[in-house]
Every structure is written in structure tokens, then in C-alpha cells.
Motif scaffolding. Structure first.
Motif, PDB file in Angstrom:
ATOM      1  N   ASP A   1       0.869  -1.178   0.000  1.00  0.00           N
ATOM      2  CA  ASP A   1       0.000   0.000   0.000  1.00  0.00           C
ATOM      3  C   ASP A   1       0.904   1.225   0.000  1.00  0.00           C
ATOM      4  OD1 ASP A   1      -1.719   2.133   0.543  1.00  0.00           O
ATOM      5  OD2 ASP A   1      -2.997   0.945   1.847  1.00  0.00           O
ATOM      6  N   THR A   2       1.137   1.787  -1.172  1.00  0.00           N
ATOM      7  CA  THR A   2       2.065   2.912  -1.273  1.00  0.00           C
ATOM      8  C   THR A   2       1.492   4.174  -0.634  1.00  0.00           C
ATOM      9  OG1 THR A   2       1.237   3.358  -3.500  1.00  0.00           O
ATOM     10  CG2 THR A   2       3.264   2.062  -3.314  1.00  0.00           C
ATOM     11  N   SER A   3       0.167   4.281  -0.540  1.00  0.00           N
ATOM     12  CA  SER A   3      -0.409   5.463   0.095  1.00  0.00           C
ATOM     13  C   SER A   3      -0.143   5.459   1.594  1.00  0.00           C
ATOM     14  CB  SER A   3      -1.913   5.522  -0.172  1.00  0.00           C
ATOM     15  OG  SER A   3      -2.584   4.446   0.463  1.00  0.00           O
ATOM     16  N   LYS A   4      -0.085   4.277   2.177  1.00  0.00           N
ATOM     17  CA  LYS A   4       0.224   4.149   3.604  1.00  0.00           C
ATOM     18  C   LYS A   4       1.690   3.833   3.845  1.00  0.00           C
ATOM     19  CE  LYS A   4      -4.418   2.572   4.878  1.00  0.00           C
ATOM     20  NZ  LYS A   4      -5.227   1.473   5.492  1.00  0.00           N
ATOM     21  N   LYS A   5       2.451   3.666   2.772  1.00  0.00           N
ATOM     22  CA  LYS A   5       3.858   3.322   2.886  1.00  0.00           C
ATOM     23  C   LYS A   5       4.030   2.092   3.769  1.00  0.00           C
ATOM     24  CE  LYS A   5       6.015   7.780   1.861  1.00  0.00           C
ATOM     25  NZ  LYS A   5       4.836   8.413   1.267  1.00  0.00           N
ATOM     26  N   SER A   6       3.327   1.048   3.394  1.00  0.00           N
ATOM     27  CA  SER A   6       3.414  -0.175   4.186  1.00  0.00           C
ATOM     28  C   SER A   6       3.251  -1.398   3.299  1.00  0.00           C
ATOM     29  CB  SER A   6       2.335  -0.176   5.276  1.00  0.00           C
ATOM     30  OG  SER A   6       1.058  -0.262   4.710  1.00  0.00           O
ATOM     31  N   SER A   7       3.777  -2.499   3.799  1.00  0.00           N
ATOM     32  CA  SER A   7       3.694  -3.778   3.108  1.00  0.00           C
ATOM     33  C   SER A   7       3.471  -4.870   4.145  1.00  0.00           C
ATOM     34  CB  SER A   7       4.989  -4.050   2.347  1.00  0.00           C
ATOM     35  OG  SER A   7       4.986  -5.341   1.766  1.00  0.00           O
ATOM     36  N   SER A   8       2.890  -5.962   3.724  1.00  0.00           N
ATOM     37  CA  SER A   8       2.724  -7.091   4.628  1.00  0.00           C
ATOM     38  C   SER A   8       3.126  -8.380   3.925  1.00  0.00           C
ATOM     39  CB  SER A   8       1.283  -7.204   5.124  1.00  0.00           C
ATOM     40  OG  SER A   8       0.429  -7.549   4.055  1.00  0.00           O
ATOM     41  N   LEU A   9       3.647  -9.296   4.718  1.00  0.00           N
ATOM     42  CA  LEU A   9       4.020 -10.629   4.241  1.00  0.00           C
ATOM     43  C   LEU A   9       3.181 -11.638   5.010  1.00  0.00           C
ATOM     44  CD1 LEU A   9       5.874 -12.719   2.776  1.00  0.00           C
ATOM     45  CD2 LEU A   9       7.431 -12.514   4.736  1.00  0.00           C
ATOM     46  N   LEU A  10       2.456 -12.447   4.279  1.00  0.00           N
ATOM     47  CA  LEU A  10       1.644 -13.509   4.869  1.00  0.00           C
ATOM     48  C   LEU A  10       2.232 -14.851   4.486  1.00  0.00           C
ATOM     49  CD1 LEU A  10      -0.960 -14.715   6.205  1.00  0.00           C
ATOM     50  CD2 LEU A  10      -2.035 -14.513   3.952  1.00  0.00           C
ATOM     51  N   ILE A  11       2.505 -15.675   5.473  1.00  0.00           N
ATOM     52  CA  ILE A  11       2.938 -17.047   5.233  1.00  0.00           C
ATOM     53  C   ILE A  11       1.789 -17.949   5.670  1.00  0.00           C
ATOM     54  CG2 ILE A  11       4.637 -18.837   5.743  1.00  0.00           C
ATOM     55  CD1 ILE A  11       6.588 -16.625   6.551  1.00  0.00           C
TER      56      ILE A  11
END
Lengths: 113, 112
Positions: free
Chosen positions: B66-76
Motif C-alpha cells: 500500500d504505497t499510500s500508507k507506505k506499508s507492506s505485509s508478508l503472509l505465510i
């Protein structure tokens, strides 16, 4: 196809000494980057070499220097070692112009006593 | 200094459960990558997501950006004992600048 190799695996030095770490990039790669990883931290960029020249540098003192050879292998030199230089030193190789993944070696664990 | 932060710093889950790790950053990116590190050794590249992508999958891994929130998530998903490792996000800011800026990492422990 050999991946990125680093030598030595472990190294113990005393304060004030000098150390040289070596890295051979993945076959076909022409760019080598060096990172320092202190215990419990993420890697921090030291510098990057391309065409035998330092192309970028992180926030590290001049005691940290490097070299790249015509075969793309690289050395990291650290002079006047401090206790705080104890860390895992990682080498990564990539292909210039391709903003993509970097391939990391297993690292050299440096301990300064 | 670290330019990204992973959350949580440590995570312990039962084998078979899903694990989610988050990464935040401060400046614009060209791409963001996730790496795994076992026992303080070399980093293994997991997945790369470009700034114009929102989601990417690779096997049991799912990454969102999410570039608007400047965040990323990794789901395993369906975690295994072998997934026990530290996970780092790393970003590349500008095209042609291949310097990776790493976050602080999440230590994931899978309990058998």
C-alpha cells in the motif's frame, strides 16, 4: 552455477588491527554490494562496486574501504578495528541496471576483541 | 540507521497457522523486497513487489503493498517448522540505485 561465496567464514581480530574480507559474485553478475549486520539488527549498506569503482556509499567512515577486481570479485577492508565493528558482513551481487533482487552470500562473522 | 520498521519484532505461532508480518517505510520506493535469514547467516530473497503492484503471490507467500500508507505485509500460510527464521523487508528507492535499505526484522518462531 555457483552462488555468491565469501571468505573467511569467521574471523577474530583485536582492536586496532586491519581485516580483509572477500566476495565472489554469482556467475554473470557485475555489481557487488557490502552490508554490515550487527546482532539483532537489519543489514546496513556499506558501499557498492561496479566496473571496479565505488558507485555508492552508505554512512560508514573511511576506515571502511573496498575494491573490485576485473573478474568482478570484491574485497572489503576495515582499518583500525573497533569493538563496534563486530558484526556479520554480507556481500550481495546483482546485475547493473536491473533493479531487482540481490543474491547474498553466507556472510563473514567478524569478532573484534 | 534503519529506514523501515517491521512489526511485530517477534512472533510465535503454532505449526499450520498463518503468520503475518508488516513493514512500514518513510520515503517513496521503486520496489520492496522480502528476505529470510536463518540463524544469522546469509539472506534469501523471497519476493519482490514493484511500486505499481498491490499484491503478489509465491507459493505459500502473499505480499501486499500500500504505497499510500507506505506499508507492506508478508503472509505465510500453513506455516511449517522450517519457516522459523528472521524476515526482513528491504526497499529500493530510485531506479538505478540498487542500494537496499532494510528494516529491523521480525523473528518468527513456528512451534511444532
Amino acid at each position: 552455477d555457483a552462488g555468491v561465496t565469501q571468505s573467511p567464514t569467521h574471523l577474530i581480530k583485536t582492536r586496532g588491527q586491519q581485516v580483509t574480507l572477500r566476495c565472489s559474485p554469482k556467475s554473470g553478475h557485475d555489481t557487488v554490494s557490502w552490508y554490515q549486520q550487527a546482532l539483532g539488527q537489519g543489514p546496513q549498506f556499506i558501499f557498492q562496486y561496479y566496473e571496479e569503482e565505488e558507485r555508492q556509499r552508505g554512512n560508514f567512515p573511511d576506515r571502511f574501504s573496498g575494491h573490485q577486481f576485473p573478474n568482478y570479485s570484491s574485497e572489503l577492508n576495515v582499518n583500525a578495528l573497533l569493538l563496534g565493528d563486530s558484526a556479520l558482513y554480507l556481500c550481495a551481487s546483482s546485475l547493473a541496471g536491473r533493479v531487482g533482487e540481490q543474491f547474498f552470500g553466507p556472510g563473514t562473522r567478524l569478532t573484534v576483541l | 540507521s534503519q529506514q523501515g520498521e517491521e512489526d511485530p519484532q517477534a512472533l510465535s505461532i503454532q505449526e499450520g497457522e498463518n503468520a503475518t508480518m508488516n513493514c512500514s517505510y518513510k520515503t517513496s520506493i521503486n520496489n520492496l523486497q522480502w528476505y529470510r535469514q536463518n540463524s544469522g547467516r546469509g539472506l534469501v530473497h523471497l519476493i519482490l513487489i514493484r511500486s505499481n503492484e498491490r499484491e503478489k503471490h509465491s507459493g505459500r507467500l502473499r505480499v501486499t503493498l500500500d504505497t499510500s500508507k507506505k506499508s507492506s505485509s508478508l503472509l505465510i500460510t500453513a506455516s511449517r517448522a522450517a519457516d522459523t527464521a528472521s524476515y526482513f523487508c528491504a526497499r529500493i528507492s530510485n531506479f538505478g540505485n540498487e542500494k537496499l535499505t532494510f528494516g529491523t526484522g521480525t523473528r518468527l518462531t513456528i512451534i511444532p
